[in-house]
Design an enzyme around this catalytic site. Structure first.
Site, PDB file in Angstrom:
ATOM      1  N   SER A 115       0.821  -1.210   0.000  1.00 45.80           N
ATOM      2  CA  SER A 115       0.000   0.000   0.000  1.00 45.80           C
ATOM      3  C   SER A 115       0.853   1.257   0.000  1.00 45.80           C
ATOM      4  O   SER A 115       1.932   1.286   0.570  1.00 45.80           O
ATOM      5  CB  SER A 115      -0.916   0.028   1.228  1.00 45.80           C
ATOM      6  OG  SER A 115      -1.652   1.244   1.233  1.00 45.80           O
ATOM      7  N   LYS A 169      -4.466  -6.966   3.295  1.00 50.12           N
ATOM      8  CA  LYS A 169      -4.446  -5.781   2.419  1.00 50.12           C
ATOM      9  C   LYS A 169      -5.869  -5.449   1.948  1.00 50.12           C
ATOM     10  O   LYS A 169      -6.247  -4.278   1.845  1.00 50.12           O
ATOM     11  CB  LYS A 169      -3.524  -6.016   1.211  1.00 50.12           C
ATOM     12  CG  LYS A 169      -3.552  -4.886   0.171  1.00 50.12           C
ATOM     13  CD  LYS A 169      -3.149  -3.571   0.760  1.00 50.12           C
ATOM     14  CE  LYS A 169      -3.176  -2.334  -0.077  1.00 50.12           C
ATOM     15  NZ  LYS A 169      -3.826  -2.217  -1.331  1.00 50.12           N
ATOM     16  N   HIS A 172      -7.475  -3.671   4.730  1.00 53.48           N
ATOM     17  CA  HIS A 172      -6.881  -2.320   4.736  1.00 53.48           C
ATOM     18  C   HIS A 172      -7.678  -1.430   3.778  1.00 53.48           C
ATOM     19  O   HIS A 172      -8.038  -0.298   4.097  1.00 53.48           O
ATOM     20  CB  HIS A 172      -5.401  -2.395   4.316  1.00 53.48           C
ATOM     21  CG  HIS A 172      -4.801  -1.085   3.892  1.00 53.48           C
ATOM     22  ND1 HIS A 172      -5.090  -0.489   2.679  1.00 53.48           N
ATOM     23  CD2 HIS A 172      -3.947  -0.241   4.520  1.00 53.48           C
ATOM     24  CE1 HIS A 172      -4.444   0.656   2.583  1.00 53.48           C
ATOM     25  NE2 HIS A 172      -3.744   0.838   3.685  1.00 53.48           N
ATOM     26  N   ASN A 173      -7.974  -1.974   2.591  1.00 52.42           N
ATOM     27  CA  ASN A 173      -8.701  -1.177   1.602  1.00 52.42           C
ATOM     28  C   ASN A 173     -10.146  -0.929   2.029  1.00 52.42           C
ATOM     29  O   ASN A 173     -10.691   0.151   1.781  1.00 52.42           O
ATOM     30  CB  ASN A 173      -8.667  -1.869   0.236  1.00 52.42           C
ATOM     31  CG  ASN A 173      -7.328  -1.678  -0.459  1.00 52.42           C
ATOM     32  OD1 ASN A 173      -6.320  -1.385   0.190  1.00 52.42           O
ATOM     33  ND2 ASN A 173      -7.305  -1.855  -1.756  1.00 52.42           N
ATOM     34  N   GLU A 176      -9.926   1.781   4.283  1.00 49.30           N
ATOM     35  CA  GLU A 176      -9.652   2.978   3.456  1.00 49.30           C
ATOM     36  C   GLU A 176     -10.967   3.552   2.906  1.00 49.30           C
ATOM     37  O   GLU A 176     -11.197   4.764   2.951  1.00 49.30           O
ATOM     38  CB  GLU A 176      -8.709   2.543   2.330  1.00 49.30           C
ATOM     39  CG  GLU A 176      -8.353   3.577   1.292  1.00 49.30           C
ATOM     40  CD  GLU A 176      -7.493   2.934   0.178  1.00 49.30           C
ATOM     41  OE1 GLU A 176      -6.380   2.450   0.484  1.00 49.30           O
ATOM     42  OE2 GLU A 176      -7.930   2.912  -0.987  1.00 49.30           O
TER      43      GLU A 176
HETATM   44  C1  6PG Z   1      -3.276   1.410  -1.537  1.00 50.84           C
HETATM   45  C2  6PG Z   1      -4.603   1.610  -2.208  1.00 50.84           C
HETATM   46  C3  6PG Z   1      -4.592   1.016  -3.586  1.00 50.84           C
HETATM   47  C4  6PG Z   1      -5.779   1.465  -4.426  1.00 50.84           C
HETATM   48  C5  6PG Z   1      -6.917   0.497  -4.347  1.00 50.84           C
HETATM   49  C6  6PG Z   1      -8.279   1.032  -4.046  1.00 50.84           C
HETATM   50  O1  6PG Z   1      -3.322   0.856  -0.458  1.00 50.84           O
HETATM   51  O2  6PG Z   1      -2.248   1.835  -2.062  1.00 50.84           O
HETATM   52  O3  6PG Z   1      -5.622   0.989  -1.487  1.00 50.84           O
HETATM   53  O4  6PG Z   1      -4.454  -0.346  -3.453  1.00 50.84           O
HETATM   54  O5  6PG Z   1      -6.097   2.777  -4.256  1.00 50.84           O
HETATM   55  O6  6PG Z   1      -6.886  -0.136  -5.589  1.00 50.84           O
HETATM   56  O7  6PG Z   1      -8.915   1.376  -5.205  1.00 50.84           O
HETATM   57  P1  6PG Z   1     -10.448   1.635  -5.435  1.00 50.84           P
HETATM   58  O8  6PG Z   1     -10.856   2.823  -4.629  1.00 50.84           O
HETATM   59  O9  6PG Z   1     -10.453   1.951  -6.909  1.00 50.84           O
HETATM   60  O10 6PG Z   1     -11.229   0.397  -5.147  1.00 50.84           O
END
Ligand code: 6PG
Length: 473
Positions: A115, A169, A172-173, A176
């Site tokens: 990430s 991961k 994590h997203n 996010e």
């Molecule tokens: C990271 C990000 C990266 C990316 C994802 C999310 O940790 O560097 O999470 O992996 O931004 O692909 O993307 P989306 O918002 O398009 O689902």
């Protein structure tokens, strides 16, 4: 990432299907004074042959079929003991299949979540490797130098076997997604109801970035809201179409939460918010249907300073709930798969390099250090204290937004999650009774051991029962 590896003193070979990309990397390395460390190759064979044994190859291609194709191409020349590391956002089960598949050829495999975006890869990402522990030993000294460095070490650690690295991961997203949605809700309340202009918003986010909310996403938000459009008067963010895309990891997180029977309403509402945002033409039409409803706009006589303080507390408390959900998803999967994931260690490697990096992650690390078996972050004494302090503000923001028609799905989902989790008695008794009524699903009692079934209505199922006669409108 190749430049980052080279910069840390490790010789590296690079290969891309399009040779112009390989050449571009070589040129960039030369420009950055790393030309002697980075070499480009035109064929997979030459690339593989250039590596020291055991060969360690990191692949960064689109998840799914391209990964399999790349593995097939590489494994033609790789030898037993060599290692393949997938650094993409791969579905964890695909990694598990590949671990087994490449093992037939004696190869070792790691699925490593990375990430931090482009800048993170170059300057120091957060890395989440999972799979063969033996393979990890062969890359440990490299990734520990390449990763972002924080006060208590490099932002990388061996996560667990199989697809553990990709799973972590993925969550994590999901987190996010929650963070981004919560920040956008804070922005909406301040802008729409508080009437703050872009400059004021930038000042608020800048100030928050020196508080308990200090994080990469709050920091970039302070820059984004203040960026002038270079093509027309005004601010760039105000010209961006309000439709959010997604690539799948947030959806997988919510699907996994459901599979594991772990509640994740903050992340689920953030995902739904993206889906609803994508219905732009429908929303435009619907906005013309409900003209008699409350139209969101600046609230007369609002105390701006109080609103800013309330939104700050609401954002923080909502974020705590979101991370509690994310950690619980990982914990449940770790138990199911016997990955033995160290949640505190995970919070530590997210402190730097990654998109969700934040000062707050050290508080999570501390919470798990106090009690590794913590059932939920919410009941850690330090977080519990903060949630209680934030409560009044959180409710004021929720009430204001609901009254004035500004949707804050993730903040209110977090608040309901909190209220549900801390409530001794829920109306689930009624749901159990309903299930038993129509499906004999049985229920438990407070005063007796065992499972019970009741015939709730003697006429149920007979001709004069309301439940069988249907409703005629
Ligand atoms: C990271 C990000 C990266 C990316 C994802 C999310 O940790 O560097 O999470 O992996 O931004 O692909 O993307 P989306 O918002 O398009 O689902």
């Amino acid at each position: 990432m190749a430049l980052n590896v080279a910069e840390k003193g490790f010789p590296i070979s690079v290969y891309n299907r399009s040779y112009d990309k390989t050449e571009a990397a070589v040129k960039r390395a030369q420009k950055e004074g790393l030309g002697d460390k980075l070499r480009g190759f035109e064929s997979v064979k030459d690339f593989v042959m250039s590596l020291q044994k055991p060969r360690r190859v990191i692949i960064l291609v689109k998840a799914g079929a391209p990964v399999d194709q790349t593995i097939d191409a590489l494994s033609e020349y790789m030898e037993p003991g060599d290692i393949i590391i997938d650094g993409g956002n791969e579905w964890y089960e695909n990694t598990e299949k590949r671990v087994t598949k490449v093992a037939e050829k004696g190869l070792l495999y790691l699925g490593m979540g990375v990430s931090g975006g482009e800048e993170g890869a170059r300057r120091g990402p957060s890395m989440m490797p999972g799979g063969s522990p033996e393979a990890y030993k062969h890359i440990q000294s490299i990734v520990e130098k390449v990763a972002a460095q924080v006060d208590d070490g490099p932002c990388v650690t061996y996560i667990g076997g199989g697809g553990a690295g990709n799973f972590v991961k993925m969550v994590h997203n999901g987190i996010e997604y929650g963070d981004m949605q919560l920040i956008s809700e804070a922005y909406d309340v301040l802008r729409t109801l508080g009437g703050l202009d872009n400059e004021e918003l930038a000042a608020v986010f800048t100030e928050w970035n020196q508080s308990e909310l200090k994080s990469f996403l709050v920091e970039i938000t302070s820059i984004i809201v203040n960026k002038k459009d270079d093509q027309a008067p005004g601010y760039l963010v105000d010209k961006i179409v309000d439709q959010t895309g997604s690539k799948g990891t947030g959806k997988w997180t919510v699907q996994q939460a459901a599979e594991l029977a772990v509640a994740a309403p903050t992340m689920a509402s953030a995902l739904d918010a993206r889906y609803l945002s994508a219905l732009k033409p429908e929303r435009v039409s619907a906005s013309k249907v409900f003209t008699k409803c409350t139209q969101p706009g600046p609230v007369a006589g609002v105390d701006k300073a109080q609103l800013i303080a309330d939104v700050r507390a609401a954002l923080y408390a909502s974020k705590v709930c979101s991370y509690a959900q994310g950690m619980n998803i990982i914990k449940a999967k770790s138990v199911e798969k016997k990955w033995n994931i160290d949640l505190g260690g995970l919070a530590r490697i997210w402190k730097g390099g990654c998109i969700i990096r934040a000062q707050f992650l050290d508080r999570i690390r501390q919470a798990y250090a106090r009690d590794p078996e913590l059932p939920s972050l919410l009941v850690d004494p330090a977080f519990a204290e903060e949630l209680q302090a934030a409560e009044a503000s959180w409710r004021r923001v929720a009430a204001l937004a609901i009254t004035h028609g500004v949707p804050i799905p993730s903040m209110t989902s977090s608040l309901s999650y909190f209220d549900t989790y801390r409530r001794e008695k829920l109306p689930a008794n009624l749901v159990q009774a309903q299930r038993d009524f129509f499906g004999s699903h049985t229920y438990q009692r407070f005063d007796k051991e065992g499972w019970f079934h009741t015939v709730w209505d003697e006429t149920f199922g007979s001709a004069d029962s309301i439940t069988t006669s249907g409703y005629v409108v």
